[in-house]
Design a protein around this motif. Sequence first.
Motif, PDB file in Angstrom:
ATOM      1  N   ILE A 238      -3.717  -1.157 -11.887  1.00  0.00           N
ATOM      2  CA  ILE A 238      -4.152  -2.390 -11.207  1.00  0.00           C
ATOM      3  C   ILE A 238      -4.299  -3.535 -12.218  1.00  0.00           C
ATOM      4  O   ILE A 238      -3.897  -4.679 -11.968  1.00  0.00           O
ATOM      5  N   GLN A 239      -4.884  -3.205 -13.394  1.00  0.00           N
ATOM      6  CA  GLN A 239      -5.032  -4.231 -14.419  1.00  0.00           C
ATOM      7  C   GLN A 239      -3.666  -4.697 -14.928  1.00  0.00           C
ATOM      8  O   GLN A 239      -3.448  -5.905 -15.161  1.00  0.00           O
ATOM      9  N   ALA A 240      -2.705  -3.792 -15.058  1.00  0.00           N
ATOM     10  CA  ALA A 240      -1.363  -4.142 -15.526  1.00  0.00           C
ATOM     11  C   ALA A 240      -0.642  -5.028 -14.520  1.00  0.00           C
ATOM     12  O   ALA A 240       0.092  -5.960 -14.894  1.00  0.00           O
ATOM     13  N   ILE A 241      -0.858  -4.760 -13.209  1.00  0.00           N
ATOM     14  CA  ILE A 241      -0.229  -5.601 -12.175  1.00  0.00           C
ATOM     15  C   ILE A 241      -0.792  -7.013 -12.220  1.00  0.00           C
ATOM     16  O   ILE A 241      -0.060  -8.008 -12.120  1.00  0.00           O
ATOM     17  N   ARG A 242      -2.096  -7.114 -12.387  1.00  0.00           N
ATOM     18  CA  ARG A 242      -2.716  -8.460 -12.465  1.00  0.00           C
ATOM     19  C   ARG A 242      -2.191  -9.215 -13.681  1.00  0.00           C
ATOM     20  O   ARG A 242      -1.899 -10.418 -13.618  1.00  0.00           O
ATOM     21  N   GLU A 258      -5.765  -5.287  -3.669  1.00  0.00           N
ATOM     22  CA  GLU A 258      -6.868  -4.437  -3.197  1.00  0.00           C
ATOM     23  C   GLU A 258      -6.349  -3.302  -2.310  1.00  0.00           C
ATOM     24  O   GLU A 258      -6.835  -2.159  -2.378  1.00  0.00           O
ATOM     25  N   ASN A 259      -5.356  -3.613  -1.440  1.00  0.00           N
ATOM     26  CA  ASN A 259      -4.773  -2.564  -0.585  1.00  0.00           C
ATOM     27  C   ASN A 259      -4.114  -1.462  -1.429  1.00  0.00           C
ATOM     28  O   ASN A 259      -4.249  -0.272  -1.136  1.00  0.00           O
ATOM     29  N   LEU A 260      -3.378  -1.898  -2.459  1.00  0.00           N
ATOM     30  CA  LEU A 260      -2.748  -0.917  -3.339  1.00  0.00           C
ATOM     31  C   LEU A 260      -3.811  -0.052  -4.025  1.00  0.00           C
ATOM     32  O   LEU A 260      -3.682   1.188  -4.094  1.00  0.00           O
ATOM     33  N   GLU A 261      -4.888  -0.687  -4.504  1.00  0.00           N
ATOM     34  CA  GLU A 261      -5.938   0.054  -5.193  1.00  0.00           C
ATOM     35  C   GLU A 261      -6.629   1.045  -4.244  1.00  0.00           C
ATOM     36  O   GLU A 261      -6.943   2.173  -4.622  1.00  0.00           O
ATOM     37  N   ARG A 262      -6.867   0.612  -2.951  1.00  0.00           N
ATOM     38  CA  ARG A 262      -7.523   1.493  -1.994  1.00  0.00           C
ATOM     39  C   ARG A 262      -6.693   2.769  -1.752  1.00  0.00           C
ATOM     40  O   ARG A 262      -7.229   3.883  -1.712  1.00  0.00           O
ATOM     41  N   VAL A 263      -5.375   2.583  -1.586  1.00  0.00           N
ATOM     42  CA  VAL A 263      -4.517   3.740  -1.327  1.00  0.00           C
ATOM     43  C   VAL A 263      -4.471   4.671  -2.544  1.00  0.00           C
ATOM     44  O   VAL A 263      -4.534   5.900  -2.409  1.00  0.00           O
ATOM     45  N   LEU A 264      -4.394   4.072  -3.742  1.00  0.00           N
ATOM     46  CA  LEU A 264      -4.373   4.897  -4.950  1.00  0.00           C
ATOM     47  C   LEU A 264      -5.691   5.655  -5.124  1.00  0.00           C
ATOM     48  O   LEU A 264      -5.690   6.841  -5.525  1.00  0.00           O
ATOM     49  N   ARG A 265      -6.807   5.010  -4.829  1.00  0.00           N
ATOM     50  CA  ARG A 265      -8.109   5.682  -4.913  1.00  0.00           C
ATOM     51  C   ARG A 265      -8.190   6.817  -3.870  1.00  0.00           C
ATOM     52  O   ARG A 265      -8.711   7.898  -4.156  1.00  0.00           O
ATOM     53  N   GLN A 266      -7.696   6.530  -2.672  1.00  0.00           N
ATOM     54  CA  GLN A 266      -7.698   7.560  -1.632  1.00  0.00           C
ATOM     55  C   GLN A 266      -6.861   8.770  -2.060  1.00  0.00           C
ATOM     56  O   GLN A 266      -7.249   9.927  -1.861  1.00  0.00           O
ATOM     57  N   ALA A 267      -5.710   8.481  -2.675  1.00  0.00           N
ATOM     58  CA  ALA A 267      -4.839   9.573  -3.140  1.00  0.00           C
ATOM     59  C   ALA A 267      -5.534  10.404  -4.217  1.00  0.00           C
ATOM     60  O   ALA A 267      -5.406  11.634  -4.253  1.00  0.00           O
ATOM     61  N   ASP A 268      -6.263   9.736  -5.119  1.00  0.00           N
ATOM     62  CA  ASP A 268      -7.005  10.464  -6.160  1.00  0.00           C
ATOM     63  C   ASP A 268      -8.049  11.391  -5.549  1.00  0.00           C
ATOM     64  O   ASP A 268      -8.241  12.539  -6.011  1.00  0.00           O
ATOM     65  N   LEU A 269      -8.739  10.899  -4.499  1.00  0.00           N
ATOM     66  CA  LEU A 269      -9.744  11.736  -3.847  1.00  0.00           C
ATOM     67  C   LEU A 269      -9.100  12.949  -3.166  1.00  0.00           C
ATOM     68  O   LEU A 269      -9.653  14.054  -3.178  1.00  0.00           O
ATOM     69  N   VAL A 270      -7.943  12.731  -2.552  1.00  0.00           N
ATOM     70  CA  VAL A 270      -7.250  13.835  -1.875  1.00  0.00           C
ATOM     71  C   VAL A 270      -6.776  14.876  -2.887  1.00  0.00           C
ATOM     72  O   VAL A 270      -6.914  16.086  -2.676  1.00  0.00           O
TER      73      VAL A 270
END
Length: 544
Positions: A238-242, A258-270
């Motif tokens: 996320i920091q690299a994209i910004r 933020e949408n990209l970060e939410r999906v990546l966080r969700q994937a990490d939890l799964v």
Amino acid sequence: MKLKFYIFLFLLSSAIFAQQKQVETSIDTTKNKIGAEFKLTLKTVVSSKSKVVFPKLKTIGQLEVIQSYPIDTVKKNDTYELIKKYGLTQFDSGKYTIPSIKILIDKQPYLSDSIRVEVANVKVDTLQQKMYDIKDITAADSGIGNWWIYLLILIVILAIGAFVYWYVKKRQLKKIEEEVYKTPIEKATSLLNNLEQKELVQKGEIKEYYSELTDIARNYIEEAIHIPAMESTTSELIQAIRTASTKKKMTLTPETVENLERVLRQADLVKFAKSKPLEFEITEDRNKIQRVILTLDNAIPTEVPAEEEDQLLNEAQKQKQIKQQLLKKRNKRIAIAVGTVVFLVFATTTFFIVTKGFNYVKDNLIGHPSKELLEGEWVKSAYGNPAVLLETPKVLKRMDTQKVLPKETMALIKEMQLFAYGSMIDNFYVAVSTSKFKNPVELDLAKALEGSLKVIESQGGQNIIVKQEDFQTNQGIQGLKGYGTMTILNPVDKTSSKAYYEILLFKQDQGLQQIVILHQEGDTYANDITARILNSVELQKASN
């Protein structure tokens, strides 16, 4: 009468012999050396409700009890046969009587039969002993043992496993070659469609679904924006994209990132916390990733300053080089491991072939049937009547002589028994036969040997070479030994093999005892088996 008797000897040798006489009191031998064991056996048949008490004795007459064996129980229909054995010995030569022993059956005393035995001095007269050639020098056991066999097997298994791993990985790398797409967005769109066609969500494979979904997004970012997305954590990506959006002057809304970060966080939890999102959440995450990819593709400017483009390309090339180096190191480690295993297998095998010989390595690695017999658990038992006591690698099975000998031959026999292991075409064959005749006969062991060889010839033995010599057991009982080689024809596949045989013949009052051993010529393990069997032979004198 003599003609009938020799015809009988010929037919007798083709059998392999019958039933033991049941007695209440018996002993394995009536003549033994000083300090040797007499094994006295007492048998009784009682009902299941009877109580039998065998005495606990330290001496029986003038003989010392060195071993009181456990009682063996054999069930026969509604009765039980109880067998009690005592090991007796005497350290002075002479003739002794084993007195009757009192056994209590339901508190009633019963006496066993008394038996006369003889204890003889050990002969040391070298003139009466056979002279043998000096044996060749035998190398001492190195003490290596058989542990190296298991080590060699383990090494071979590791080598096969390493090869299979390398081969599978190589095939996977070839299969992973992706199709060539014109643009990164075309590739990402195609992979998203393929992901839906796999129906991973319907199959319950949520972890695999999120893993592939985020990999599609990361691969697109890496190829389109030149960010090392595959090796980055969620925060780093996320920091690299910004940072890239600022340098490349990409117009990205905070909502997209933020949408990209939410999906990546969700994937990490799964993947790591075993989270299980609902079906509608999974659909929303998929749609968010698709919108993010489309938004990023639209936000990328058509022209990028050369300096920034070079910098991004250099960073991507650097990451690519790092991946290639890691892959080369991994392949090198695998190659070294496989090479080391192959070298150890080759070196170990070569060492034992040089020091022990090829046959030794083959017999210990692949196995040898005679070697397994030699190193297995041996059995010492008595066969027939008069009993032949010997040690064998397997228990000899009783054969039915009624099915072997004709009626006219059986008419001459008072009692006959036959026991055997294997057959003439097996790797090892041993048979023991005993017989007692009804009428007095003059036994000729040489003629009996000829009859045995003729029977062997009728059963497939060819080109028989015969040698014979006197034989004496450890107890001093004299007999005749025939030995030599022959060719055996296999009646099934019509093949032939060279075999070595030994036949021992003993005669007692109205009795004949015979031992036949046959095995493949040149089988050193079978030679050792034969020597051990013959060295263990003990004979019981015929009882009237």
